[in-house]
Enzyme design. Structure first.
Site, mmCIF file in Angstrom:
data_model
loop_
_atom_site.group_PDB
_atom_site.id
_atom_site.type_symbol
_atom_site.label_atom_id
_atom_site.label_comp_id
_atom_site.label_asym_id
_atom_site.label_seq_id
_atom_site.Cartn_x
_atom_site.Cartn_y
_atom_site.Cartn_z
ATOM 1 C CG HIS A 8 38.358 13.376 -14.947
ATOM 2 N ND1 HIS A 8 39.096 12.861 -15.563
ATOM 3 C CD2 HIS A 8 37.078 13.322 -15.303
ATOM 4 C CE1 HIS A 8 38.186 11.646 -15.986
ATOM 5 N NE2 HIS A 8 37.545 12.181 -16.486
ATOM 6 C CD GLU A 44 38.590 15.296 -23.303
ATOM 7 O OE1 GLU A 44 38.318 14.231 -22.342
ATOM 8 O OE2 GLU A 44 39.984 15.536 -23.697
ATOM 9 C CD GLN A 55 36.318 13.857 -19.442
ATOM 10 O OE1 GLN A 55 35.677 14.117 -18.662
ATOM 11 N NE2 GLN A 55 37.249 13.362 -20.230
ATOM 12 C CG HIS A 80 32.649 10.980 -15.673
ATOM 13 N ND1 HIS A 80 32.106 11.683 -16.586
ATOM 14 C CD2 HIS A 80 34.132 10.829 -15.499
ATOM 15 C CE1 HIS A 80 33.342 12.147 -17.769
ATOM 16 N NE2 HIS A 80 34.475 11.845 -16.110
ATOM 17 C CD GLU A 130 36.628 8.127 -17.498
ATOM 18 O OE1 GLU A 130 37.505 8.326 -18.671
ATOM 19 O OE2 GLU A 130 36.593 9.349 -17.626
#
Length: 139
Positions: A8, A44, A55, A80, A130
């Site tokens: 994502h 989220e 996301q 991210h 992540e």
């Protein structure tokens, strides 16, 4: 290679509902998952893009990392990138052995029943990364 896929791209947003409406209007997007992550201080919404996601992250309190990002950057933006991995414990250990700086002391629960860990931007060319082990991804 330890990375399987792009899981994502995480966007920090001030209003989750406005960001969802924006993606619906502009791209015809559809939310496939919603969750509140109290531990991260975010609400989220996930929008499927092929086998990956956008996301959207809205802070639930002013001290959350996403709230600090919004304040520091003057508004919404890419927060991210999430990379899928098959074995997060092995990837985490390998990164530690290579001297990478990680945000998390160890992999931890994330949304969708995934296990996650964050790699500090100083170890990833300025990008917060992540790592995501998703139990629903077939290997």
């Amino acid at each position: 290679m330890m990375l399987d896929r792009i899981d994502h791209v995480g966007y920090a947003v001030e209003s989750l509902e406005e960001a969802v409406r924006h993606h619906e209007r502009l791209f015809g997007a559809r939310v496939v998952h919603r969750e509140t992550m109290e531990s991260d201080g975010v609400n989220e919404a996930l929008i499927a893009v092929g086998s990956s996601f956008i996301q959207l992250l809205e802070p639930t309190h002013p001290e959350s990392p996403v709230a600090r990002f919004l304040l520091r950057n003057g508004g919404p933006g890419v927060h991210h990138v999430g990379y899928g991995v098959a074995d997060i414990d092995a990837v985490y250990a390998e990164l530690v052995a290579k001297g990478a700086r990680l945000v998390d002391d160890h992999p931890r629960p994330g949304s969708r029943g995934c296990t996650v860990a964050f790699l500090h931007p100083k170890s990833a060319l300025g990008v917060l990364v992540e790592l995501v082990e998703d139990p629903m991804v077939e290997r």
